[in-house]
Design a protein around this motif. Sequence first.
Motif, PDB file in Angstrom:
ATOM      1  N   TRP A 121       0.821  -1.219   0.000  1.00 48.22           N
ATOM      2  CA  TRP A 121       0.000   0.000   0.000  1.00 48.22           C
ATOM      3  C   TRP A 121       0.854   1.267   0.000  1.00 48.22           C
ATOM      4  CZ3 TRP A 121       0.848   3.305   4.054  1.00 48.22           C
ATOM      5  CH2 TRP A 121       1.513   2.775   5.164  1.00 48.22           C
ATOM      6  N   GLY A 124       2.575   1.083  -3.929  1.00 47.78           N
ATOM      7  CA  GLY A 124       1.696   0.943  -5.084  1.00 47.78           C
ATOM      8  C   GLY A 124       1.999  -0.246  -5.959  1.00 47.78           C
ATOM      9  N   LEU A 196      -1.904   0.724  -7.459  1.00 47.19           N
ATOM     10  CA  LEU A 196      -1.706   2.179  -7.454  1.00 47.19           C
ATOM     11  C   LEU A 196      -2.939   2.891  -6.891  1.00 47.19           C
ATOM     12  CD1 LEU A 196       0.100   2.769 -10.875  1.00 47.19           C
ATOM     13  CD2 LEU A 196       1.063   3.118  -8.588  1.00 47.19           C
ATOM     14  N   VAL A 197      -4.115   2.389  -7.274  1.00 46.29           N
ATOM     15  CA  VAL A 197      -5.356   2.981  -6.742  1.00 46.29           C
ATOM     16  C   VAL A 197      -5.418   2.766  -5.228  1.00 46.29           C
ATOM     17  CG1 VAL A 197      -7.861   2.788  -6.715  1.00 46.29           C
ATOM     18  CG2 VAL A 197      -6.634   2.801  -8.901  1.00 46.29           C
ATOM     19  N   GLY A 200      -3.030   5.101  -3.595  1.00 48.08           N
ATOM     20  CA  GLY A 200      -3.546   6.461  -3.629  1.00 48.08           C
ATOM     21  C   GLY A 200      -4.613   6.688  -2.582  1.00 48.08           C
ATOM     22  N   VAL A 201      -5.545   5.753  -2.484  1.00 51.57           N
ATOM     23  CA  VAL A 201      -6.643   5.885  -1.519  1.00 51.57           C
ATOM     24  C   VAL A 201      -6.111   5.866  -0.092  1.00 51.57           C
ATOM     25  CG1 VAL A 201      -8.683   4.740  -0.581  1.00 51.57           C
ATOM     26  CG2 VAL A 201      -8.391   4.932  -3.061  1.00 51.57           C
ATOM     27  N   ASN A 203      -2.989   6.431   1.089  1.00 54.63           N
ATOM     28  CA  ASN A 203      -2.084   7.512   1.478  1.00 54.63           C
ATOM     29  C   ASN A 203      -2.765   8.880   1.477  1.00 54.63           C
ATOM     30  OD1 ASN A 203       0.758   6.370   1.915  1.00 54.63           O
ATOM     31  ND2 ASN A 203       0.072   5.336   0.049  1.00 54.63           N
ATOM     32  N   LEU A 204      -3.688   9.085   0.555  1.00 56.43           N
ATOM     33  CA  LEU A 204      -4.482  10.318   0.642  1.00 56.43           C
ATOM     34  C   LEU A 204      -5.371  10.294   1.878  1.00 56.43           C
ATOM     35  CD1 LEU A 204      -5.488  10.863  -3.103  1.00 56.43           C
ATOM     36  CD2 LEU A 204      -3.943  12.289  -1.728  1.00 56.43           C
ATOM     37  N   LEU A 223       2.647  13.552   2.607  1.00 57.83           N
ATOM     38  CA  LEU A 223       2.623  13.530   1.142  1.00 57.83           C
ATOM     39  C   LEU A 223       3.947  14.010   0.555  1.00 57.83           C
ATOM     40  CD1 LEU A 223      -0.981  14.830   0.379  1.00 57.83           C
ATOM     41  CD2 LEU A 223      -0.142  12.475   0.364  1.00 57.83           C
ATOM     42  N   LEU A 227       5.920  11.485  -1.837  1.00 55.45           N
ATOM     43  CA  LEU A 227       5.870  11.788  -3.266  1.00 55.45           C
ATOM     44  C   LEU A 227       7.072  12.569  -3.787  1.00 55.45           C
ATOM     45  CD1 LEU A 227       2.093  12.749  -3.571  1.00 55.45           C
ATOM     46  CD2 LEU A 227       3.178  10.537  -4.031  1.00 55.45           C
TER      47      LEU A 227
END
Length: 329
Positions: A121, A124, A196-197, A200-201, A203-204, A223, A227
């Motif tokens: 997670w 990704g 990847l989705v 993204g979910v 970590n956001l 972030l 990133l």
Amino acid sequence: MDARRPVDEKSPSNDIPLSLKATLVDDRGVPYREFRRTLEPRWWRVWLEIAAAYSVLALVLAGLIAWDPSWPLALPAVVAGGLLIGYTIQFINCFFHEAAHYNIVPGRGRNDAVANVLMGWLFGSSIALYRQIHWQHHRALGTTMDSENSYFDALHMRYLIEGLTGLKLLRTLREHQKTESDLTDPEAPAGRLAWLVLAGVVNLGIAALLWVFGSPAAGVAWLAGLLVVFPFMASLRTVLEHRSEKADADVDYHRVNHGPTNRLFGTGPVANTVGGAGFNRHAIHHWEPQLSYTRLADLEAYLLRTEVAPLVRERQTSYAQTFLRLLEL
């Protein structure tokens, strides 16, 4: 340098010849293959270091939440927090690599399951997808077909600026997408997209929770570390490991073979964290890729008692020395 030719493949930067494994004997009369069989993983060390890394992440976030600085102190807090978070995620990423060699827990199935739960997670990708890409790196090191090729780029100011602003991350993602389509099975892109989705979910979501219930500085720092700082450090580490000092900045190594280069970076607080999970002994890892990083120091000591000791010493350096030698202003 003639752009039609790779880096000199007879230079000391090449790997120790693999053919020596059959005949190598140390000064105590112990054959290499006999010694190699004694090098069992020290699992407790792997688990301790992974736990320590996640503890550091938790402590950094807890510190930012407890401080909860307002503007203008929030800016240096985000910078400092992002650097610590990115540095630590890069360290954890070294264990994702170790999992690609089935070396974080006993048993291949358990190894992959643990890697996916603990790290998939975050990066990704499933470990199985990453393994397909990574083994191409071992097979094709120094050639135009290398799948982990950030060392193709010269270490100049543009490289540093692109890395610190996140621009290189976008270019790297595009290159990885192409590499995956070339190397993996037809179903891999869909699997990669799903991971990847998920990343993204998750970590956001972490950033949003930190922002709303903890501290906005902590959310932004998470972030920024994930990133910007982490991808920059991971890319830079690969450059320091594999770019030859004889490489020409004007040569496109996507078209011309660079030639294999490996280094040994010693030990110490920087070497053991920038080069976590054995990356600080990367030359030996490439010589014996399935060996647990917990035993690379033992293997290095053995090799220094054999006829290849001069080849080992030629590769000994530090991250700082290599950075300064490769830096092109």
